[in-house]
Design an enzyme around this catalytic site. Structure first.
Site: not given
Length: 657
Positions: A506-507
């Site tokens: 996600q990052e």
């Protein structure tokens, strides 16, 4: 990174070595041209362009040079560019730019000539110009007004296309004055004051002198004597109360209740109470539902207001209101997985009958799957667990070769690997877009994703594979680069490797040199100050923020901080994920209040970015756990409940940044 395959020129495949050498000689020129384009240096672009001839990214070089001087360019130059680069992203990108310029110039004849070939068709302002032309020509459909409003309301910034179309539609009575006032309200809510002024200029130009005071000094305007009359005065009061509500909910509510309510229409009062309720709900205030209780007609509320009433009702355990709020949303909103899931939960609350159970089961079945947070929760409600989906049939060599031979994909990867990530991502997305002529089908998307995976361009690998509907290739959607480094480090400090992978995905989408707008860096997107604090905490000597771009150092710092956050929040994955994204101070406050099902807590996170982040990290974690263990997995088991910290328990890290 692996070396790209050669770019296909026509049908001929050049040998790799000469091609790579030729391209590399022009790389510096292309990079210099991008810098010149960002600076708006037309002369520099013109001087550099000959050096980019024959380069793989020549379409970009030619685009930058012409785009920088488009306002003084001749139509013949634009036409020549479109013909020279026919079928490319750059052709359609310049057509988009040209259409916007023609719209601003009100050159409707040329606009009508160029618009039919616009393949992307995703520019709301261009769409509004086209609707305005139809209205001017008298060929607009009866639905044109509603179509224009959808585009206009979705635009947050001031625009010319939809604003001009709105003026035409209002004059033709295709839309109502209230529709334009609602645009002004949305602008006031978003603190886009130029948007507000433009809308008022369209619907009530005589009110502009009073508008400035209503926007700039709402308290003075509301406590004084408003000078505008009738409907104009009412709407200016609404705008002033909107401005006030964004910073002072209690005072706005008091003035609406005690002074202005009787002077406003029912629609205006309902809209304001919906806004005030929403603002209170985003602050997690227990007063939110009491404000919403003043709404007499749900149809006067926006989907966003109804969404926040639903969230507030979830926090309060008012399941009937949850169901009623979702029912009042637009059909499109009700179809979203989040509201489908909570509608089903509402049906199952408070002694459901057989009919309620059947309806809830139907709703769960409609969204159940492995792909997202609510899809996974719905799957569990049906008694199942998340497992690896069956792999699609292996790609054939022919399918892989077709992807490797695609000029747009090659240009995109070349740009990304050169450091022109923004340009490369846009061209990749355009090339794989299903909505463009010749767009890709499911097997083609899998082959394109495979091409990106093989070149270790993980964000394009993941994003492209995510667009398939009929099949899921888990290896593409949930890749595990640097597996030994991540798994060993995570297990060594007592972290679930699936949680770490879920967060990295996600990052950064596994982009090593990723850097956010606020300065977070590397795979795990760690802020420099946080990294320095964490390095001291774990005894990592000689650390400097530049080391965040080193894979192993970034993983060491990022996992250490995640473990400290997880310990600080009593092992709660949702709270730790929120802390990783928004800092620990906010979730410490957000956890105060009633003890909640963590799914309800996550849905009530006030920041939309963090709310989305928490849900995606947890859903990613479940998928990675299924891959790593080969066993069925439960999202619910990772959620638990969220409530205030036990006052008797010591805080592990009071200085956790």
């Amino acid at each position: 990174m692996k070396i790209l395959t050669p770019l296909i020129a026509g049908a001929a495949l050049a040998t790799a070595a000469p091609w790579a050498g030729a391209q590399n000689r022009g790389d510096d020129t292309v990079l210099e041209m991008q810098k010149a384009f960002r600076k708006g240096d037309k002369q520099r672009l013109a001087a550099l362009l000959p050096g980019a001839r024959g380069h793989a990214l020549e379409p970009w070089a030619a685009y930058w040079e012409l785009r920088a001087r488009l306002e003084e360019a001749q139509p013949s130059e634009v036409t020549a560019f479109l013909q020279r680069w026919a079928g490319t992203y750059q052709e359609d990108r310049l057509r988009n730019d040209w259409l916007l310029l023609l719209g601003q110039r009100r050159d409707w004849d040329q606009f009508a000539e160029f618009h039919p070939q616009f393949r992307m068709g995703d520019d709301r302002e261009v769409h509004c110009y086209a609707l305005a032309i139809e209205q001017i020509k008298g060929t607009a459909a009866e639905s044109a007004g509603a179509e224009m409003l959808r585009h206009w309301y979705a635009l947050r910034e001031l625009d010319d296309g939809c604003s001009s179309a709105a003026a035409e539609m209002l004059a033709a009575k295709k839309i109502k004055p209230l529709d334009v006032w609602r645009k002004a309200r949305l602008g006031a809510e978003a603190n886009r004051l130029r948007v507000v002024r433009k809308a008022v200029e369209i619907v009530a130009p005589d009110a502009l002198p009073q508008l400035r005071e209503a926007l700039d000094s709402p308290t003075k305007y509301l406590t004084g004597r408003a000078t505008a009359r009738g409907k104009e005065r009412q709407e200016l009061v609404v705008l002033a109360l909107t401005r006030m509500a964004m910073s002072d909910v209690a005072n706005a509510a008091s003035l609406l209740d005690s002074k202005w309510g009787p002077h406003l229409s029912a629609e205006e009062r309902n809209w304001l109470w919906g806004l005030i309720g929403k603002q209170a709900a985003t602050a997690l205030s227990p007063d939110a539902l009491s404000y919403y209780a003043n709404v007499g007609r749900d149809a006067d509320l926006t989907d966003d207001m109804l969404a926040w009433r639903t969230r507030a009702a979830l926090r309060a355990g008012q399941w009937k209101l949850v169901g009623r709020s979702i029912d009042a949303m637009s059909p499109a909103a009700r179809q979203e997985s989040v509201w489908t899931y909570w509608k089903a939960r509402a049906l199952m609350a408070n002694r459901p009958g057989d009919e309620d159970r059947a309806a809830a089961r139907q709703l769960y079945a409609r969204i159940a799957g492995t792909t997202g947070f609510y899809e996974q929760l719905a799957l569990e409600e049906l008694g199942e667990r998340v497992t690896q989906p069956p792999a699609p049939a292996p790609l054939t060599e022919e399918e892989k070769a077709t992807a490797r031979a695609n000029p747009g994909l090659n240009r995109a990867l070349y740009a990304i690997l050169m450091g022109l990530r923004s340009e490369g991502v846009r061209e990749w997305n355009y090339t794989t877009n299903l909505h463009t002529p010749g767009g890709m089908g499911e097997r083609e998307l899998l082959a394109a994703a495979d091409f990106a995976c093989q070149r270790e361009v993980w964000d394009r690998c993941i994003n492209t594979s995510e667009r398939t509907k009929g099949v899921i290739d888990a290896a593409q959607r949930f890749p595990m680069p640097f597996r030994s480094a991540v798994v060993e480090r995570a297990r060594g400090i007592g972290l679930d490797p699936a949680y770490v992978y879920g967060l990295i995905r996600q990052e950064s989408r596994f982009i090593m040199d990723a850097r956010s707008g606020v300065g977070a860096s590397g795979l795990m997107q760690v802020m420099p100050a946080t990294a320095r604090w964490t390095a001291r905490k774990i005894g990592l000597e000689g650390f400097s923020p530049q080391q965040l771009y080193d894979r192993d150092t970034n993983i060491t710092i990022g996992t250490a901080y995640l473990k400290l956050a997880l310990d600080d929040f009593d092992g709660s994955m949702p709270l730790a994920a929120a802390a990783y994204n928004a800092g620990p101070g906010r979730p410490r406050n957000w956890r105060n209040g009633p003890v909640l099902d963590a799914a309800i807590w996550a849905e009530n996170v006030p920041f939309s970015e963090t709310r989305d982040y928490v849900k995606k990290v947890l859903a990613n974690t479940v998928n990675y756990a299924a891959i790593l263990t080969g066993q069925p997995q439960s999202l619910k088991s990772r959620l638990g409940t969220v409530g205030p910290r036990d006052a008797r328990a010591p805080e592990p890290n009071k200085d956790l940044p």
